[in-house]
Design a protein around this motif. Structure first.
Motif, PDB file in Angstrom:
ATOM      1  N   SER A 112       0.824  -1.221   0.000  1.00  0.00           N
ATOM      2  CA  SER A 112       0.000   0.000   0.000  1.00  0.00           C
ATOM      3  C   SER A 112       0.852   1.263   0.000  1.00  0.00           C
ATOM      4  O   SER A 112       0.395   2.312  -0.436  1.00  0.00           O
ATOM      5  CB  SER A 112      -0.995  -0.004   1.150  1.00  0.00           C
ATOM      6  N   GLU A 113       2.097   1.160   0.462  1.00  0.00           N
ATOM      7  CA  GLU A 113       3.008   2.302   0.336  1.00  0.00           C
ATOM      8  C   GLU A 113       3.438   2.476  -1.115  1.00  0.00           C
ATOM      9  O   GLU A 113       3.654   3.587  -1.577  1.00  0.00           O
ATOM     10  CB  GLU A 113       4.221   2.120   1.242  1.00  0.00           C
ATOM     11  N   LEU A 114       3.553   1.366  -1.838  1.00  0.00           N
ATOM     12  CA  LEU A 114       3.914   1.419  -3.256  1.00  0.00           C
ATOM     13  C   LEU A 114       2.724   1.863  -4.100  1.00  0.00           C
ATOM     14  O   LEU A 114       2.847   2.758  -4.946  1.00  0.00           O
ATOM     15  CB  LEU A 114       4.405   0.047  -3.715  1.00  0.00           C
ATOM     16  N   VAL A 115       1.564   1.252  -3.866  1.00  0.00           N
ATOM     17  CA  VAL A 115       0.324   1.598  -4.569  1.00  0.00           C
ATOM     18  C   VAL A 115      -0.801   1.594  -3.536  1.00  0.00           C
ATOM     19  O   VAL A 115      -1.214   0.525  -3.084  1.00  0.00           O
ATOM     20  CB  VAL A 115      -0.014   0.601  -5.704  1.00  0.00           C
ATOM     21  N   PRO A 116      -1.291   2.763  -3.134  1.00  0.00           N
ATOM     22  CA  PRO A 116      -2.364   2.801  -2.144  1.00  0.00           C
ATOM     23  C   PRO A 116      -3.608   2.047  -2.622  1.00  0.00           C
ATOM     24  O   PRO A 116      -3.963   2.083  -3.797  1.00  0.00           O
ATOM     25  CB  PRO A 116      -2.661   4.308  -2.000  1.00  0.00           C
ATOM     26  N   VAL A 117      -4.236   1.352  -1.673  1.00  0.00           N
ATOM     27  CA  VAL A 117      -5.477   0.626  -1.972  1.00  0.00           C
ATOM     28  C   VAL A 117      -6.520   1.630  -2.467  1.00  0.00           C
ATOM     29  O   VAL A 117      -6.704   2.694  -1.889  1.00  0.00           O
ATOM     30  CB  VAL A 117      -5.983  -0.116  -0.720  1.00  0.00           C
TER      31      VAL A 117
END
Length: 138
Positions: A112-117
């Protein structure tokens, strides 16, 4: 920043024997495929003697840690406070494993730090993907 996250986890295979054997597995997440999570088991840990990789949705893993979820080949459910059960259904049979929920939470936090939900769609380049599909058809 890397576009791929890989995290080794210790999985416990649920078997008929009283002691559950520990098997290595790797969870991975790629920003290029933002809705998917992969869990890979190395060749020595599989019945066929070949590496096996299961792909399923990040959303399934998140929701399955809270309450049972999944209706297809992969199903996830909580098991007590500190374990999560993953079931992998194939024509050859079903594998049921336990993974420490803390390991899964750590992995999901990194994803989620890479791609937030909820923002996965922003990672997709639909025009490029459509062009790739259409290449050579005219």
């Amino acid at each position: 920043m890397s576009t791929v996250i890989e995290q080794p986890v210790e999985a416990r295979l649920v078997a008929a024997a009283p002691r559950m054997p520990s098997i290595p597995a790797t969870l991975s997440y790629d920003r290029g495929d933002p809705f998917a999570v992969r869990m890979t088991f190395p060749a020595p840990a599989t019945l066929e003697g070949v590496e096996v990789c299961w792909t399923f949705s990040r959303e399934l893993l998140i929701s399955g840690m809270q309450e049972p979820d999944g209706h297809g080949d992969v199903r996830v459910r909580p098991y007590g406070y500190d374990r999560t059960v993953l079931e992998f259904h194939a024509p050859e049979g079903t594998a049921v494993i336990h993974v420490r929920s803390g390991e899964l939470r750590r992995f999901l936090q990194a994803t989620s730090e890479l791609v937030p939900v909820g923002l996965e769609h922003l990672q997709l380049d639909l025009d490029h993907d459509l062009a790739e599909l259409m290449r050579g058809t005219c």
